[in-house]
Design an enzyme around this catalytic site. Structure first.
Site, PDB file in Angstrom:
ATOM      1  N   ASP A 288       0.887  -1.306  -0.519  1.00  0.00           N
ATOM      2  CA  ASP A 288      -0.024   0.020  -0.224  1.00  0.00           C
ATOM      3  C   ASP A 288       0.573   1.281  -0.171  1.00  0.00           C
ATOM      4  O   ASP A 288       1.722   1.222   0.427  1.00  0.00           O
ATOM      5  CB  ASP A 288      -1.212   0.307   1.760  1.00  0.00           C
ATOM      6  CG  ASP A 288      -0.307  -0.255   2.384  1.00  0.00           C
ATOM      7  OD1 ASP A 288       0.813  -0.922   2.479  1.00  0.00           O
ATOM      8  OD2 ASP A 288      -1.115   0.231   3.302  1.00  0.00           O
TER       9      ASP A 288
ATOM     10  N   GLU B 119      -0.667  -2.142   5.303  1.00  0.00           N
ATOM     11  CA  GLU B 119       0.412  -2.006   6.491  1.00  0.00           C
ATOM     12  C   GLU B 119       0.407  -0.592   6.832  1.00  0.00           C
ATOM     13  O   GLU B 119       0.728  -0.105   8.047  1.00  0.00           O
ATOM     14  CB  GLU B 119       2.007  -2.526   5.830  1.00  0.00           C
ATOM     15  CG  GLU B 119       3.050  -2.423   6.324  1.00  0.00           C
ATOM     16  CD  GLU B 119       3.583  -0.719   7.106  1.00  0.00           C
ATOM     17  OE1 GLU B 119       3.810  -0.814   8.767  1.00  0.00           O
ATOM     18  OE2 GLU B 119       3.749   0.149   6.558  1.00  0.00           O
TER      19      GLU B 119
END
Length: 394
Positions: A77, A135
């Site tokens: 991400d 994350e």
């Protein structure tokens, strides 16, 4: 075994990293990234499973010889940051940027997977390629969600490993140490409530802004006066939101911030002090305040054997100077949740850009990496998995 092979896939790995950099996706929105990872795994012939934490992917490489099951993890991400770089592959997604290197992490894990699969006849055990979403979505993250969704239901790792690009280390070097690598990463919110009124008549009000200001100063004494000076801690107020107009005394102010620690006792002590300071400061000034404390990512702690395996692999491949002594970071990392359950190690990959006199840190809108580091990252992921699966024997 894999040292020197990173150059053979350097260009395609860099190209994939740049593609991801141009198309960043925030936590829980990594649909395109996940799809592209799956397409690349399929193209390489690597079996995979999906459906973990929405967009997570698990690549599975079976070696020809008996051995351990080793998981390698990369996060996918991006961050809600407007990029300020000027290279030709800047973000095309408004308000999103790969400012923490997850584009490189994903590309390097994919590259390592290609090398491992191409050499599977020489491999022992099973290598798992864990592509993790969310994350950056602290304090929840995606690691626990992947485990809850059964990412390791069919293949239980004996050890887990991950790497992170690190702008404070030069290309060709790696940072690894036994024990703590990253800190506990918690989040808090303090809602201050007063009584509104006209700015010219403060005696008829309870000013939430003044309470908040006192609170911010008081919170800083937790580290300076309530924490053992030989133990590390950080209390940071990151946002202040309150008030509606210049001549209206604010009824409510919301503070948000983070607490970083290494030891559990320090963390718990800080929580207690925050609760007392929050409540009593507000009461002293005639208002109220409520603290909401979110326990976030646990400290990322390497097991001694796994850290030693990475360090030895680095020294064998690139020499003693490639493994400088490092100190841990207060940064938080969702990989700590994997390490709470499975032994392993987390290490840093040097990506400093020589032309920059001052390196832009992680999460900066001008953050970037020296792409010459990418072959090193690919090789070390593959070499670490190869050695670990054989039980450390090479």
């Amino acid at each position: 075994m894999f040292i020197g092979l990173g150059e053979s896939i350097k260009e395609e790995t860099i190209a994939f990293r740049r593609e991801l950099h141009e198309n960043p996706e925030l936590s829980h929105e990594e649909s395109r990234t996940s799809r592209r990872v799956q397409e690349e795994l399929e193209k390489a012939g690597i079996p995979f499973q999906t459906g973990f934490a929405e967009h997570g992917v698990l690549g599975i490489i079976s070696g020809a010889h008996p051995g351990k099951t080793i998981a390698l993890r990369a996060d996918m991400d991006a961050l809600p940051i407007v990029e300020q770089n000027e290279h030709e592959f800047v973000s095309k997604t408004k308000g999103a940027m790969h400012a923490c290197g997850h584009d490189a992490h994903t590309a390097m894990l994919l590259g390592a997977g290609k090398l491992l699969y191409a050499n599977r006849e020489s491999l022992s055990g099973t290598i798992l390629l864990v592509f993790q979403p969310a994350e950056e979505n602290a304090p929840v993250g995606g690691a626990q969600a992947m485990m809850d969704d059964g990412v390791f239901a069919d293949y239980v790792p004996d050890e887990t490993y991950a790497q992170h690009v690190w702008p404070d280390l030069p290309v060709g070097t790696f940072g690894v140490r036994p024990g703590t690598m990253m800190g506990n990463s918690d989040r808090f919110e303090i809602r201050v409530t007063g009584a509104s009124g006209h700015a010219s008549m403060p005696h008829q009000t309870t000013d939430a802004v003044v309470i908040a200001a006192q609170l911010i100063n008081a919170l800083q004494t937790i580290v300076s006066r309530s924490t053992d000076p030989l133990k590390s801690a950080v209390v940071t107020v990151g946002t202040i939101n309150g008030g509606s107009r210049y001549n209206v005394i604010a009824e409510e102010v919301v503070l948000e911030g983070t607490v970083r620690t290494y030891e559990a006792d320090v963390k718990n002590s800080i929580k207690k002090r925050m609760e007392a300071i929050t409540t009593q400061t507000a009461e002293m000034l005639g208002g109220t305040a409520e603290l909401t404390y979110h326990d976030g990512y646990p400290a990322t702690r390497n097991t001694e054997e796994s850290a030693a395996l990475v360090a030895e692999a680095v020294r064998d491949a690139y020499g003693e100077e490639a493994q400088p002594e490092i100190l841990p970071s207060m940064g938080g990392e969702d990989f700590g949740r994997f390490l709470e359950t499975y032994p392993g190690a987390y290490y840093w990959l040097g990506t400093a850009i020589p032309s920059r006199t001052v390196q832009k840190p992680l999460h900066d809108p001008q953050f970037d990496i020296d792409e010459r580091a990418i072959p090193y990252g690919v090789e070390m992921l593959a070499e670490t998995a190869y050695r670990a699966a054989k039980g450390g024997d090479v």
